[in-house]
Every structure is written in structure tokens, then in C-alpha cells.
Design a protein around this motif. Structure first.
Motif, PDB file in Angstrom:
ATOM      1  N   ARG A  94      43.830 -15.929  19.407  1.00 46.33           N
ATOM      2  CA  ARG A  94      43.578 -14.488  19.568  1.00 46.33           C
ATOM      3  C   ARG A  94      42.670 -13.967  18.447  1.00 46.33           C
ATOM      4  O   ARG A  94      41.753 -13.177  18.693  1.00 46.33           O
ATOM      5  CB  ARG A  94      44.893 -13.720  19.579  1.00 46.33           C
ATOM      6  CG  ARG A  94      45.645 -13.868  20.861  1.00 46.33           C
ATOM      7  CD  ARG A  94      46.927 -13.073  20.857  1.00 46.33           C
ATOM      8  NE  ARG A  94      47.557 -13.136  22.165  1.00 46.33           N
ATOM      9  CZ  ARG A  94      48.854 -13.138  22.358  1.00 46.33           C
ATOM     10  NH1 ARG A  94      49.683 -13.048  21.324  1.00 46.33           N
ATOM     11  NH2 ARG A  94      49.352 -13.193  23.578  1.00 46.33           N
ATOM     12  N   TYR A 105      39.045 -14.920  19.089  1.00 41.42           N
ATOM     13  CA  TYR A 105      38.348 -14.008  19.997  1.00 41.42           C
ATOM     14  C   TYR A 105      37.998 -12.685  19.314  1.00 41.42           C
ATOM     15  O   TYR A 105      36.924 -12.121  19.555  1.00 41.42           O
ATOM     16  CB  TYR A 105      39.177 -13.743  21.255  1.00 41.42           C
ATOM     17  CG  TYR A 105      39.071 -14.867  22.254  1.00 41.42           C
ATOM     18  CD1 TYR A 105      37.853 -15.220  22.813  1.00 41.42           C
ATOM     19  CD2 TYR A 105      40.187 -15.582  22.638  1.00 41.42           C
ATOM     20  CE1 TYR A 105      37.745 -16.256  23.719  1.00 41.42           C
ATOM     21  CE2 TYR A 105      40.098 -16.624  23.545  1.00 41.42           C
ATOM     22  CZ  TYR A 105      38.869 -16.954  24.081  1.00 41.42           C
ATOM     23  OH  TYR A 105      38.769 -17.984  24.971  1.00 41.42           O
ATOM     24  N   ARG A 163      43.302 -20.398  26.109  1.00 40.57           N
ATOM     25  CA  ARG A 163      42.212 -19.407  26.068  1.00 40.57           C
ATOM     26  C   ARG A 163      42.499 -18.235  26.994  1.00 40.57           C
ATOM     27  O   ARG A 163      42.289 -17.070  26.636  1.00 40.57           O
ATOM     28  CB  ARG A 163      40.894 -20.069  26.412  1.00 40.57           C
ATOM     29  CG  ARG A 163      40.418 -21.008  25.340  1.00 40.57           C
ATOM     30  CD  ARG A 163      39.119 -21.676  25.729  1.00 40.57           C
ATOM     31  NE  ARG A 163      38.768 -22.666  24.749  1.00 40.57           N
ATOM     32  CZ  ARG A 163      38.363 -23.897  25.024  1.00 40.57           C
ATOM     33  NH1 ARG A 163      38.236 -24.278  26.284  1.00 40.57           N
ATOM     34  NH2 ARG A 163      38.074 -24.745  24.068  1.00 40.57           N
ATOM     35  N   GLU A 164      42.957 -18.541  28.208  1.00 43.82           N
ATOM     36  CA  GLU A 164      43.260 -17.473  29.169  1.00 43.82           C
ATOM     37  C   GLU A 164      44.398 -16.596  28.660  1.00 43.82           C
ATOM     38  O   GLU A 164      44.338 -15.370  28.781  1.00 43.82           O
ATOM     39  CB  GLU A 164      43.611 -18.081  30.513  1.00 43.82           C
ATOM     40  CG  GLU A 164      42.417 -18.699  31.213  1.00 43.82           C
ATOM     41  CD  GLU A 164      42.793 -19.426  32.503  1.00 43.82           C
ATOM     42  OE1 GLU A 164      43.923 -19.218  32.996  1.00 43.82           O
ATOM     43  OE2 GLU A 164      41.970 -20.196  32.989  1.00 43.82           O
ATOM     44  N   LEU A 165      45.425 -17.218  28.093  1.00 44.04           N
ATOM     45  CA  LEU A 165      46.559 -16.458  27.580  1.00 44.04           C
ATOM     46  C   LEU A 165      46.136 -15.590  26.389  1.00 44.04           C
ATOM     47  O   LEU A 165      46.555 -14.436  26.276  1.00 44.04           O
ATOM     48  CB  LEU A 165      47.673 -17.421  27.153  1.00 44.04           C
ATOM     49  CG  LEU A 165      48.964 -16.790  26.645  1.00 44.04           C
ATOM     50  CD1 LEU A 165      49.592 -15.892  27.708  1.00 44.04           C
ATOM     51  CD2 LEU A 165      49.936 -17.876  26.218  1.00 44.04           C
ATOM     52  N   ARG A 210      43.254 -14.289  25.804  1.00 43.71           N
ATOM     53  CA  ARG A 210      42.402 -13.186  26.256  1.00 43.71           C
ATOM     54  C   ARG A 210      43.196 -12.065  26.908  1.00 43.71           C
ATOM     55  O   ARG A 210      42.739 -10.929  26.945  1.00 43.71           O
ATOM     56  CB  ARG A 210      41.358 -13.685  27.253  1.00 43.71           C
ATOM     57  CG  ARG A 210      40.248 -14.432  26.612  1.00 43.71           C
ATOM     58  CD  ARG A 210      39.209 -14.802  27.648  1.00 43.71           C
ATOM     59  NE  ARG A 210      38.215 -15.686  27.062  1.00 43.71           N
ATOM     60  CZ  ARG A 210      37.590 -16.638  27.720  1.00 43.71           C
ATOM     61  NH1 ARG A 210      37.839 -16.823  28.992  1.00 43.71           N
ATOM     62  NH2 ARG A 210      36.699 -17.396  27.122  1.00 43.71           N
ATOM     63  N   SER A 211      44.344 -12.405  27.452  1.00 43.60           N
ATOM     64  CA  SER A 211      45.124 -11.376  28.187  1.00 43.60           C
ATOM     65  C   SER A 211      45.964 -10.536  27.249  1.00 43.60           C
ATOM     66  O   SER A 211      46.110 -10.754  26.098  1.00 43.60           O
ATOM     67  CB  SER A 211      46.020 -12.039  29.213  1.00 43.60           C
ATOM     68  OG  SER A 211      46.942 -12.918  28.603  1.00 43.60           O
TER      69      SER A 211
END
Length: 74
Positions: free
Chosen positions: A13, A16, A69-71, A73-74
Motif C-alpha cells: 500500500r 502505491y 496488488r489488487e488488495l 489498491r482497494s
């Protein structure tokens, strides 16, 4: 599906967030600020990619990395 350690998810996190700061740099940003962000991004990249979690998921690492990565970003 995957249960990621808190420190790994947090590092992704932060990755990002720092990447976004670099992308949103304004012309008023100094070279020193940019350098500091790039160094932080590099350290986070190393932290994420060398995390001990990946040793247990060698065969499924690509799918697990995408899930992380998907987790993050959410």
C-alpha cells in the motif's frame, strides 16, 4: 484465497502511495524530494519482493503477487 501478512500488505500500500506521489510531482518539487521518493520506492520494492511470505508460495507466487496488488489498491 490468500492470507497476506499485515506488514507485506502495508508495504505494498505504501508502494502505491509513494508511486502516486512521484507521478503527481509538480514543477515546484525539488530534486531532493524526487530523490527521496525514488529511494523510498526502491526500499519498498525490495521489502515487498523479498518478504519471507513468498518462500512459502514459490509455485503460486505470480498469482499471489497479483492478488496482493489488487488488495492493496482497494
Amino acid at each position: 484465497m490468500y492470507s497476506f501478512p499485515h506488514d507485506l500488505l502495508q508495504a505494498q500500500r505504501e508502494w502505491y502511495a509513494v508511486y502516486g506521489q512521484l507521478a503527481d510531482r509538480t514543477s515546484s518539487s525539488t530534486a531532493a524530494q524526487t530523490t527521496a521518493l525514488r529511494r523510498r520506492l526502491h526500499r519498498l520494492s525490495v521489502q515487498v519482493s523479498t518478504h519471507p511470505y513468498w518462500e512459502a508460495h514459490t509455485g503460486r507466487a505470480p498469482a499471489a503477487r497479483m492478488a496482493l496488488r489488487e488488495l492493496a489498491r482497494s
